[in-house]
Design a protein around this motif. Sequence first.
Motif, PDB file in Angstrom:
ATOM      1  N   LEU A   1     -23.748  67.596  41.846  1.00 40.90           N
ATOM      2  CA  LEU A   1     -23.758  68.405  43.534  1.00 40.90           C
ATOM      3  C   LEU A   1     -22.705  66.465  43.827  1.00 40.90           C
ATOM      4  CD1 LEU A   1     -27.238  69.300  43.827  1.00 40.90           C
ATOM      5  CD2 LEU A   1     -24.991  70.778  44.215  1.00 40.90           C
TER       6      LEU A   1
ATOM      7  N   ASP B   1     -21.728  64.863  48.083  1.00 42.49           N
ATOM      8  CA  ASP B   1     -22.415  64.550  49.539  1.00 42.49           C
ATOM      9  C   ASP B   1     -20.922  63.503  49.683  1.00 42.49           C
ATOM     10  OD1 ASP B   1     -22.601  63.836  51.619  1.00 42.49           O
ATOM     11  OD2 ASP B   1     -24.595  63.072  51.712  1.00 42.49           O
TER      12      ASP B   1
ATOM     13  N   LEU C   1     -26.901  62.426  42.723  1.00 40.72           N
ATOM     14  CA  LEU C   1     -25.684  63.042  42.511  1.00 40.72           C
ATOM     15  C   LEU C   1     -24.722  63.046  41.211  1.00 40.72           C
ATOM     16  CD1 LEU C   1     -25.444  62.713  46.995  1.00 40.72           C
ATOM     17  CD2 LEU C   1     -26.080  64.060  45.721  1.00 40.72           C
TER      18      LEU C   1
ATOM     19  N   GLY D   1     -27.257  62.290  49.535  1.00 39.70           N
ATOM     20  CA  GLY D   1     -27.851  63.990  49.751  1.00 39.70           C
ATOM     21  C   GLY D   1     -28.339  64.887  49.850  1.00 39.70           C
TER      22      GLY D   1
ATOM     23  N   THR E   1     -25.043  69.046  50.231  1.00 38.68           N
ATOM     24  CA  THR E   1     -24.034  68.308  49.434  1.00 38.68           C
ATOM     25  C   THR E   1     -23.929  70.149  49.327  1.00 38.68           C
ATOM     26  OG1 THR E   1     -25.640  69.671  48.291  1.00 38.68           O
ATOM     27  CG2 THR E   1     -25.952  66.805  48.183  1.00 38.68           C
ATOM     28  N   VAL E   2     -22.304  69.664  48.938  1.00 37.00           N
ATOM     29  CA  VAL E   2     -21.899  71.023  48.024  1.00 37.00           C
ATOM     30  C   VAL E   2     -21.956  70.928  46.776  1.00 37.00           C
ATOM     31  CG1 VAL E   2     -20.885  71.800  49.909  1.00 37.00           C
ATOM     32  CG2 VAL E   2     -19.883  69.759  48.365  1.00 37.00           C
ATOM     33  N   ASP E   3     -21.447  71.489  45.586  1.00 34.13           N
ATOM     34  CA  ASP E   3     -21.178  71.818  44.151  1.00 34.13           C
ATOM     35  C   ASP E   3     -19.979  70.863  44.390  1.00 34.13           C
ATOM     36  OD1 ASP E   3     -22.156  73.601  41.496  1.00 34.13           O
ATOM     37  OD2 ASP E   3     -20.252  72.739  41.389  1.00 34.13           O
TER      38      ASP E   3
END
Length: 289
Positions: free
Chosen positions: A7, A9, A35, A272, A275-277
Amino acid sequence: MALVHGLVDLHTHTTASDGMQSPAENVRLAKAAGLAAIAITDHDTVAGVAEAMLEGERLGIQVVPGVEVSTVANGTDIHILGYYTQNDDEKWLERLASLRGTRDERNEMMVARLRELGLSITMDEVRAAAHGAASKESLQSAAVSVGRPHIAAVLLQKQFVSSMKEAFDRYLAAGAAAYVNPPRLHPFEAVEWIREAGGVSVIAHPGLYNNDSLVEEIIRYGVQGIEVFHSDHDLEDERRYLELAESFQLIATGGSDFHGSRQGIVFHGEVGSRTVDVNVLQLLDSARG
């Protein structure tokens, strides 16, 4: 772009602008949060990126170079995130410096308004608050971006207010007693500046503007992404902006908008928390100007 799992941020601030942690500390927080990557997106400056990248190399965390560009449209503050810009481009750096000049003018006007309201505060005190928080590396870059949180910090220090929230609610937020909004860059221009610097433009936290028609105008102009997931977005905001992203084939991004902790309150969320992938980084990289 070797990362395939994890992930990211994509929205954090540091002491290079109005955050409370150094760029290196943000990277360490990303590591602690598990992350794979973190973006450094300070206001109108890329001064914190190099320090963060060094720490990222040490810890095995990918650092995404970013910036949050301050603009105004129809009297509304709009922020445009830029990723993967060429930060050795002199024209780009000069343009960011010009934005900090406008920000400085705005700060001066707000401080003058506060004095008119009977609050004894000076720009020297505000600059001291900003530079007192900045990391050594950011200070050496001479590009620390001073903003409203630093004014609020002085108001709090001098006991004119009891909290940062009160400083903004009473004096510094849009419509408050000392708020001013001089002419600034238009969002369309920010999109062009970021494109010309080889980067990717993303509308930051659209849910905070209460003006989706304006958001759509910027989308139609040619912005490449939209921040769907943000600490101040609720589930309805996320649904609405995800639909917009899909409809206009935009990159859907997300981030905490971490600024650190003041008086034990984290603005806007912890590193965090949104988040996105990590595969979104490939989409951003592929969309570069």
